[in-house]
Write a protein that holds these residues in place. Structure first.
Motif, PDB file in Angstrom:
ATOM      1  N   ASP A 124     -40.312 -25.346 -60.242  1.00 20.53           N
ATOM      2  CA  ASP A 124     -40.646 -25.082 -61.630  1.00 20.53           C
ATOM      3  C   ASP A 124     -42.145 -25.238 -61.869  1.00 20.53           C
ATOM      4  OD1 ASP A 124     -41.213 -27.820 -61.920  1.00 20.53           O
ATOM      5  OD2 ASP A 124     -39.426 -28.242 -63.122  1.00 20.53           O
ATOM      6  N   GLU A 125     -42.541 -25.094 -63.130  1.00 21.29           N
ATOM      7  CA  GLU A 125     -43.968 -25.100 -63.464  1.00 21.29           C
ATOM      8  C   GLU A 125     -44.622 -26.462 -63.228  1.00 21.29           C
ATOM      9  OE1 GLU A 125     -42.147 -26.819 -67.131  1.00 21.29           O
ATOM     10  OE2 GLU A 125     -41.571 -25.399 -65.559  1.00 21.29           O
ATOM     11  N   LYS A 126     -43.832 -27.500 -63.039  1.00 24.23           N
ATOM     12  CA  LYS A 126     -44.358 -28.823 -62.718  1.00 24.23           C
ATOM     13  C   LYS A 126     -44.258 -29.133 -61.230  1.00 24.23           C
ATOM     14  CE  LYS A 126     -43.377 -30.717 -67.312  1.00 24.23           C
ATOM     15  NZ  LYS A 126     -42.649 -31.758 -68.093  1.00 24.23           N
ATOM     16  N   GLU A 127     -43.968 -28.107 -60.442  1.00 31.15           N
ATOM     17  CA  GLU A 127     -43.841 -28.213 -58.988  1.00 31.15           C
ATOM     18  C   GLU A 127     -42.671 -29.094 -58.569  1.00 31.15           C
ATOM     19  OE1 GLU A 127     -45.357 -26.888 -55.998  1.00 31.15           O
ATOM     20  OE2 GLU A 127     -45.620 -25.390 -57.563  1.00 31.15           O
ATOM     21  N   ARG A 128     -41.649 -29.197 -59.420  1.00 25.68           N
ATOM     22  CA  ARG A 128     -40.436 -29.915 -59.057  1.00 25.68           C
ATOM     23  C   ARG A 128     -39.522 -28.959 -58.298  1.00 25.68           C
ATOM     24  NH1 ARG A 128     -39.315 -32.378 -65.016  1.00 25.68           N
ATOM     25  NH2 ARG A 128     -39.385 -30.120 -65.411  1.00 25.68           N
ATOM     26  N   ALA A 129     -39.009 -29.405 -57.165  1.00 24.88           N
ATOM     27  CA  ALA A 129     -38.198 -28.559 -56.288  1.00 24.88           C
ATOM     28  C   ALA A 129     -36.720 -28.678 -56.645  1.00 24.88           C
ATOM     29  CB  ALA A 129     -38.404 -28.959 -54.839  1.00 24.88           C
ATOM     30  N   TYR A 130     -36.080 -27.535 -56.836  1.00 24.11           N
ATOM     31  CA  TYR A 130     -34.643 -27.470 -57.060  1.00 24.11           C
ATOM     32  C   TYR A 130     -33.975 -26.899 -55.816  1.00 24.11           C
ATOM     33  CZ  TYR A 130     -35.435 -28.177 -62.087  1.00 24.11           C
ATOM     34  OH  TYR A 130     -35.792 -28.700 -63.314  1.00 24.11           O
ATOM     35  N   LEU A 131     -32.975 -27.600 -55.302  1.00 22.45           N
ATOM     36  CA  LEU A 131     -32.203 -27.095 -54.168  1.00 22.45           C
ATOM     37  C   LEU A 131     -31.228 -26.046 -54.687  1.00 22.45           C
ATOM     38  CD1 LEU A 131     -31.364 -27.164 -51.200  1.00 22.45           C
ATOM     39  CD2 LEU A 131     -29.829 -29.072 -51.766  1.00 22.45           C
ATOM     40  N   ASP A 132     -31.354 -24.823 -54.201  1.00 18.94           N
ATOM     41  CA  ASP A 132     -30.581 -23.697 -54.708  1.00 18.94           C
ATOM     42  C   ASP A 132     -29.307 -23.499 -53.878  1.00 18.94           C
ATOM     43  OD1 ASP A 132     -29.605 -21.339 -55.705  1.00 18.94           O
ATOM     44  OD2 ASP A 132     -31.529 -20.299 -55.716  1.00 18.94           O
ATOM     45  N   CYS A 133     -28.167 -23.697 -54.512  1.00 21.25           N
ATOM     46  CA  CYS A 133     -26.881 -23.544 -53.830  1.00 21.25           C
ATOM     47  C   CYS A 133     -26.150 -22.256 -54.208  1.00 21.25           C
ATOM     48  CB  CYS A 133     -25.971 -24.726 -54.168  1.00 21.25           C
ATOM     49  SG  CYS A 133     -26.619 -26.324 -53.694  1.00 21.25           S
ATOM     50  N   ILE A 134     -26.766 -21.394 -55.014  1.00 21.28           N
ATOM     51  CA  ILE A 134     -26.016 -20.267 -55.576  1.00 21.28           C
ATOM     52  C   ILE A 134     -26.674 -18.898 -55.424  1.00 21.28           C
ATOM     53  CG2 ILE A 134     -24.700 -21.610 -57.240  1.00 21.28           C
ATOM     54  CD1 ILE A 134     -26.808 -20.910 -59.349  1.00 21.28           C
ATOM     55  N   ASN A 135     -27.980 -18.827 -55.192  1.00 18.11           N
ATOM     56  CA  ASN A 135     -28.650 -17.528 -55.250  1.00 18.11           C
ATOM     57  C   ASN A 135     -28.619 -16.814 -53.912  1.00 18.11           C
ATOM     58  OD1 ASN A 135     -29.667 -16.943 -58.007  1.00 18.11           O
ATOM     59  ND2 ASN A 135     -30.551 -18.975 -57.759  1.00 18.11           N
ATOM     60  N   ASN A 136     -27.502 -16.120 -53.693  1.00 18.22           N
ATOM     61  CA  ASN A 136     -27.308 -15.422 -52.420  1.00 18.22           C
ATOM     62  C   ASN A 136     -28.150 -14.157 -52.307  1.00 18.22           C
ATOM     63  OD1 ASN A 136     -25.742 -14.210 -54.466  1.00 18.22           O
ATOM     64  ND2 ASN A 136     -24.244 -13.432 -53.017  1.00 18.22           N
ATOM     65  N   VAL A 137     -28.905 -13.814 -53.358  1.00 18.64           N
ATOM     66  CA  VAL A 137     -29.803 -12.661 -53.257  1.00 18.64           C
ATOM     67  C   VAL A 137     -30.892 -12.938 -52.219  1.00 18.64           C
ATOM     68  CG1 VAL A 137     -31.386 -11.172 -54.525  1.00 18.64           C
ATOM     69  CG2 VAL A 137     -29.325 -12.029 -55.645  1.00 18.64           C
ATOM     70  N   ALA A 138     -31.403 -14.158 -52.230  1.00 18.59           N
ATOM     71  CA  ALA A 138     -32.411 -14.556 -51.226  1.00 18.59           C
ATOM     72  C   ALA A 138     -31.691 -14.926 -49.932  1.00 18.59           C
ATOM     73  CB  ALA A 138     -33.242 -15.724 -51.753  1.00 18.59           C
ATOM     74  N   HIS A 139     -31.124 -13.934 -49.294  1.00 19.05           N
ATOM     75  CA  HIS A 139     -30.162 -14.153 -48.213  1.00 19.05           C
ATOM     76  C   HIS A 139     -30.737 -14.958 -47.055  1.00 19.05           C
ATOM     77  CE1 HIS A 139     -26.453 -13.284 -46.101  1.00 19.05           C
ATOM     78  NE2 HIS A 139     -27.111 -12.791 -45.068  1.00 19.05           N
ATOM     79  N   VAL A 140     -31.916 -14.593 -46.583  1.00 21.68           N
ATOM     80  CA  VAL A 140     -32.510 -15.307 -45.445  1.00 21.68           C
ATOM     81  C   VAL A 140     -33.517 -16.359 -45.909  1.00 21.68           C
ATOM     82  CG1 VAL A 140     -32.138 -13.354 -43.904  1.00 21.68           C
ATOM     83  CG2 VAL A 140     -34.335 -13.588 -45.059  1.00 21.68           C
ATOM     84  N   LYS A 186     -23.000 -20.416 -52.672  1.00 23.23           N
ATOM     85  CA  LYS A 186     -23.449 -19.218 -51.948  1.00 23.23           C
ATOM     86  C   LYS A 186     -24.963 -19.329 -51.788  1.00 23.23           C
ATOM     87  CE  LYS A 186     -21.387 -16.636 -54.992  1.00 23.23           C
ATOM     88  NZ  LYS A 186     -20.850 -15.526 -55.812  1.00 23.23           N
ATOM     89  N   PRO A 187     -25.432 -20.325 -51.049  1.00 21.65           N
ATOM     90  CA  PRO A 187     -26.869 -20.578 -50.964  1.00 21.65           C
ATOM     91  C   PRO A 187     -27.564 -19.619 -50.012  1.00 21.65           C
ATOM     92  CG  PRO A 187     -25.723 -22.076 -49.515  1.00 21.65           C
ATOM     93  CD  PRO A 187     -24.652 -21.276 -50.237  1.00 21.65           C
ATOM     94  N   PRO A 188     -28.891 -19.611 -50.017  1.00 20.28           N
ATOM     95  CA  PRO A 188     -29.606 -18.908 -48.954  1.00 20.28           C
ATOM     96  C   PRO A 188     -29.102 -19.375 -47.589  1.00 20.28           C
ATOM     97  CG  PRO A 188     -31.136 -19.585 -50.664  1.00 20.28           C
ATOM     98  CD  PRO A 188     -29.816 -20.210 -51.006  1.00 20.28           C
ATOM     99  N   MET A 189     -29.135 -18.486 -46.621  1.00 22.19           N
ATOM    100  CA  MET A 189     -28.511 -18.749 -45.322  1.00 22.19           C
ATOM    101  C   MET A 189     -29.257 -19.778 -44.472  1.00 22.19           C
ATOM    102  SD  MET A 189     -25.717 -16.739 -44.787  1.00 22.19           S
ATOM    103  CE  MET A 189     -25.684 -15.963 -43.170  1.00 22.19           C
TER     104      MET A 189
END
Length: 448
Positions: free
Chosen positions: A44-60, A412-415
């Motif tokens: 995010d804009e404060k450089e906080r990292a979110y672990l993404d478990c759902i965005n399968n668009v970013a496949h690799v 459905k996270p990135p692979m």
């Protein structure tokens, strides 16, 4: 761009003013402003990292350097109308053919999953000279008008079901008509499809296609029982129709054991048409339809040219080739199998501990966790699911829900998702379901 970035509140207010209200945000009362991403993390804009478990668009993985370089290099060299001869589209089609059964040897490139599914409908109707489509309960196949008409998830809230659309029961062995104790749920659910086809034919209607996500996603991360597709294929072909496998959510190795989710049913099953999207370009607008020579030849015989100005353009195909290279080079199919198996085992341990978890199901990095209020009655627990999603956001983890009752937590996270990521996520879920408090960084955002 030299313009200074908006503050989060400025972005929110301008969105409220200019973007249609139906284009909804995650966490609308306190949305996350994402400014960059890498791998399986969004910042995010404060450089906080979110672990993404759902965005399968970013496949690799977000912003994979190989994919970025392939697209950038080709864009600097050439991007042009697809009616000119170019190496990339032929090379890419050949590479895709190596992942599919040999019968599926002809390709059409388009720009989105919705375009791919719309074209699949056209192919099926032209080939069979029939109109009607059979789909599953709660199916979602895209946002074009033609696809909303065959997506019960959408049309049941918008307009009456079209007379040429027929809906069969979802092959859900946890909550559906035939459950895990049934001796052959695959055959039983396939016979339901046959019954739907028979009923349509009694009304003098002819079915063009059975249209199905290889693993129904919006319907609740469903894993069809063994033998289901084979039996359905028999009934579909007997009716003079074709079988369309929608791999837009599940293709390109997500299920681990196989490159395509339909292959989980066995080598003896081959669909007539396969559609693909989302993962194919790692976020770049690219999609594809694969089918047989026979179906493609009938489509061509109309004499009406099919073209898509930028479907399969040199930049898109360079990116698609890079995605295939990364999947192979980094053994992402193997990673999906290993990490997915580990994640499922951890989630099943939680199931033994927390009565709110009614079912854990999945394949590779396609996993659903069904939350219930009562295990015996299997009553959906959407409020538990909603609370878990919101609390996980406070822990900087992005999860979401699916299913008609919004009570299935989807993964459905990135692979490139790791064992450490899996353990971290499950530990947080455990603490939340155990009633332990986490950090709280939310604050309500309201438009000015």
């Amino acid at each position: 761009m030299d313009r200074a970035p908006y503050t989060k509140l400025e972005t929110f207010n301008l969105r409220q003013k200019r973007i249609a209200a139906s284009c909804r945000l995650f966490f609308p009362e306190d949305p996350i402003k994402i400014v960059r991403a890498q791998g399986q993390y969004a910042y995010d804009e404060k450089e906080r990292a979110y672990l993404d478990c759902i965005n399968n668009v970013a496949h690799v993985g977000y912003c994979h350097p190989d994919v970025v370089k392939a697209g950038s290099d080709q864009m600097a060299l050439l991007n042009i109308n697809t009616r000119f001869l170019h190496d990339h589209i032929t090379h890419y089609a050949n590479r895709l053919s190596e992942t599919l059964p040999p019968e599926l040897s002809t390709f059409y490139f388009v720009n989105s999953g919705s375009e791919a599914n719309d074209l699949a409908v056209r192919l099926a109707q032209q080939y069979t000279r029939h109109q009607d489509i059979v789909v599953l309960e709660n199916a979602y196949h895209g946002h074009l008008t033609s696809l909303i008409d065959i997506s019960p998830y959408k049309f049941k809230s918008l307009r009456p079901q079209k007379e040429w659309v027929h809906v069969a029961p979802i092959p859900d062995t946890y909550r559906g008509k035939y459950r895990e104790q049934h001796p052959d749920p695959g055959a039983a659910y396939a016979n339901e499809v046959k019954a739907v086809i028979d009923e349509a034919e009694k009304k003098n209607r002819k079915v063009a296609a059975f249209f199905v996500e290889s693993l129904p996603s919006v319907a609740g991360q469903i894993i069809p029982p063994a033998g289901y597709f084979q039996k359905v294929l028999e009934h579909v072909h007997d009716a003079g129709a074709v079988f369309v496998a929608d791999e837009i959510q599940t293709g390109f190795g997500r299920v681990g054991k196989c490159f395509w989710a339909f292959q989980l049913q066995g080598d003896d099953f081959v669909p007539d048409i396969v559609t693909m999207g989302k993962p194919i370009g790692n976020g770049h607008p690219l999609s594809c339809v694969a089918t047989t020579k026979e179906i493609a030849n009938v489509f061509d015989a109309t004499g009406v040219e099919h073209f898509n100005t930028f479907g399969g353009n040199p930049v898109s195909c360079a990116i698609g080739l890079a995605v295939l290279d990364v999947i192979e080079k980094e053994d992402l199919r193997g990673n999906a199998l290993r990490v997915g198996t580990y994640l499922m085992s951890l989630l099943n341990e939680l199931k033994a501990k927390h009565p709110a978890i009614g079912d854990v199901r999945g394949a590779g990095l396609f996993i659903g966790v069904e939350l219930v209020n009562d295990r015996q009655e299997r009553t959906p627990a959407p409020e538990v699911a909603k609370n878990l999603v919101e609390r996980m956001k406070e822990e900087f983890i992005l999860i979401s829900t699916d299913g008609p009752d919004r009570n299935v937590i989807k993964f459905k996270p990135p692979m490139c998702f790791t064992m450490e990521n899996a353990k971290f996520v499950v530990n947080k879920i455990d603490k939340i379901l155990s009633g332990q408090s986490g950090c709280n960084q939310t604050s309500s955002l309201q438009p000015e």
